[in-house]
Design an enzyme around this catalytic site. Structure first.
Site, mmCIF file in Angstrom:
data_model
loop_
_atom_site.group_PDB
_atom_site.id
_atom_site.type_symbol
_atom_site.label_atom_id
_atom_site.label_comp_id
_atom_site.label_asym_id
_atom_site.label_seq_id
_atom_site.Cartn_x
_atom_site.Cartn_y
_atom_site.Cartn_z
ATOM 1 N N HIS A 22 0.836 -1.266 -0.002
ATOM 2 C CA HIS A 22 0.016 0.076 -0.069
ATOM 3 C C HIS A 22 0.742 1.270 -0.175
ATOM 4 O O HIS A 22 0.474 2.056 -0.739
ATOM 5 C CB HIS A 22 -0.940 0.140 1.271
ATOM 6 C CG HIS A 22 -1.927 -1.224 1.153
ATOM 7 N ND1 HIS A 22 -1.522 -2.258 1.881
ATOM 8 C CD2 HIS A 22 -3.186 -1.210 0.839
ATOM 9 C CE1 HIS A 22 -2.481 -2.985 1.821
ATOM 10 N NE2 HIS A 22 -3.714 -2.376 1.031
ATOM 11 N N GLU A 92 3.295 -1.829 7.515
ATOM 12 C CA GLU A 92 4.183 -1.830 6.168
ATOM 13 C C GLU A 92 5.586 -0.980 6.611
ATOM 14 O O GLU A 92 6.936 -1.294 6.125
ATOM 15 C CB GLU A 92 3.541 -1.305 5.142
ATOM 16 C CG GLU A 92 2.411 -2.207 4.688
ATOM 17 C CD GLU A 92 1.966 -1.832 3.232
ATOM 18 O OE1 GLU A 92 2.109 -0.990 2.707
ATOM 19 O OE2 GLU A 92 0.775 -2.672 2.918
ATOM 20 N N ARG A 180 -22.582 11.911 18.297
ATOM 21 C CA ARG A 180 -23.079 12.594 17.293
ATOM 22 C C ARG A 180 -24.279 12.184 16.696
ATOM 23 O O ARG A 180 -24.270 11.474 15.871
ATOM 24 C CB ARG A 180 -22.122 13.119 16.271
ATOM 25 C CG ARG A 180 -20.916 13.867 16.943
ATOM 26 C CD ARG A 180 -19.818 14.554 15.704
ATOM 27 N NE ARG A 180 -19.183 15.223 16.183
ATOM 28 C CZ ARG A 180 -17.864 15.162 16.322
ATOM 29 N NH1 ARG A 180 -17.240 13.742 16.240
ATOM 30 N NH2 ARG A 180 -17.036 15.833 16.639
ATOM 31 N N ARG A 235 -16.278 19.262 23.023
ATOM 32 C CA ARG A 235 -17.551 18.708 23.075
ATOM 33 C C ARG A 235 -18.411 19.077 24.356
ATOM 34 O O ARG A 235 -19.636 19.053 24.411
ATOM 35 C CB ARG A 235 -17.566 17.104 23.122
ATOM 36 C CG ARG A 235 -16.547 16.673 21.887
ATOM 37 C CD ARG A 235 -17.684 16.980 20.664
ATOM 38 N NE ARG A 235 -18.775 16.393 20.507
ATOM 39 C CZ ARG A 235 -19.585 15.153 20.420
ATOM 40 N NH1 ARG A 235 -18.544 14.167 19.926
ATOM 41 N NH2 ARG A 235 -20.683 14.825 20.557
#
Ligand code: URA
Length: 264
Positions: A22, A92, A180, A235
């Site tokens: 990747h 990786e 949320r 929050r």
């Protein structure tokens, strides 16, 4: 079974350039010290602090740049959002010989102690990431390397940034799993209402989506892991905004790597 030399292995796929699948990087492309933002755009924000900048690879959400910060060779690779892409990235990087990673991310604060623009260095996390449980039982702790935490606190002190140590709730959801609501009258289970108050009771400091997966996967690979998160959501007061925190977190991570590099 007779496998021809040109046949590709399903248990260890390779990129078209023979690099890791990747990240599309090969051994030697990155140094042992790598900074991990979530967003590919943030890689350049980190590299703004470097000389000799080069883009090493860019495939899907994984963008890698290399350069030098105050003479020390560093890389930054974006992990994408959440546990699964973080796991891919760390696995990786480990295969490439990387030994030290600092996540640079954003988070939502749930305590009055941290406001927009402040930095949080999570010493440990609640593992709701959904990925690390594929590696090891859920009771296994997600914790930062003490040397990386120390370097990050020294970097923040040196740079004069407002920061604190935190206990992060890492969850594989941005909406319902972080309390949320999706929309008026939409799916809203009773437990969602209690997520933030219950975390506040347990003295958790902040919520985000990657850190526990990175700490656990990195630790199991023998890597030193840490993170510095800028508060972009408050929050408790229901306020949202960067307030310069992202740039500060990027610079703090570079400075911490320099401190670690000098000690190693
Ligand atoms: N990242 C998150 O996952 N949640 C927030 O509230 C802010 C950043």
């Amino acid at each position: 079974m007779d496998m021809s030399k040109t046949e590709k292995r399903a248990d260890a796929p390779k990129a078209h350039n023979e690099g890791v699948y990747h990240l599309q990087l090969k051994p030697g492309d990155v140094p042992g010290y790598v900074i991990l933002p979530g967003a590919p755009e943030r890689v350049a924000l980190i590299a703004k602090n470097w000389s000799d900048v080069r883009e090493a690879a860019y495939y899907r959400e994984f963008k890698t740049m290399t350069g030098a910060y105050k003479g020390m060779r560093l890389a930054a690779t974006s992990t994408g959002i959440g546990g699964p892409s973080s796991e891919i990235c760390i696995h990786e990087l480990n295969a490439l010989g990387v030994h030290t990673c600092i996540r640079v991310g954003t988070t939502g604060s749930i305590t009055p102690e941290f406001d927009l623009g402040d930095l949080i260095i999570p010493v440990a996390c609640v593992r709701k990431d959904g990925t690390s449980s594929a590696y090891v039982e859920p009771e296994f702790p997600a914790f930062a390397d003490i040397r990386v935490v120390t370097a990050l606190t020294q970097a923040c002190e040196k740079l004069g940034f407002r920061y604190g140590l935190g206990l992060s709730y890492t969850v594989g959801s941005f909406y319902v799993g972080q309390g949320r609501p999706l929309s008026e009258g939409g799916y809203w289970p009773s437990f969602a209402e209690k997520i933030i108050p219950d975390l506040q009771q347990a003295r958790v400091t902040n919520i985000e989506m990657e850190t526990s997966a990175q700490y656990v996967v990195g630790y199991l690979h023998g890597m030193r892991m840490g993170a510095v998160l800028s508060v972009i959501a408050n929050r408790a007061l229901n306020r949202w905004g960067d307030e310069g925190g992202e740039e500060k977190a990027c610079l703090a991570a570079c400075e911490a790597m320099k401190i670690l590099g000098e000690k190693d």
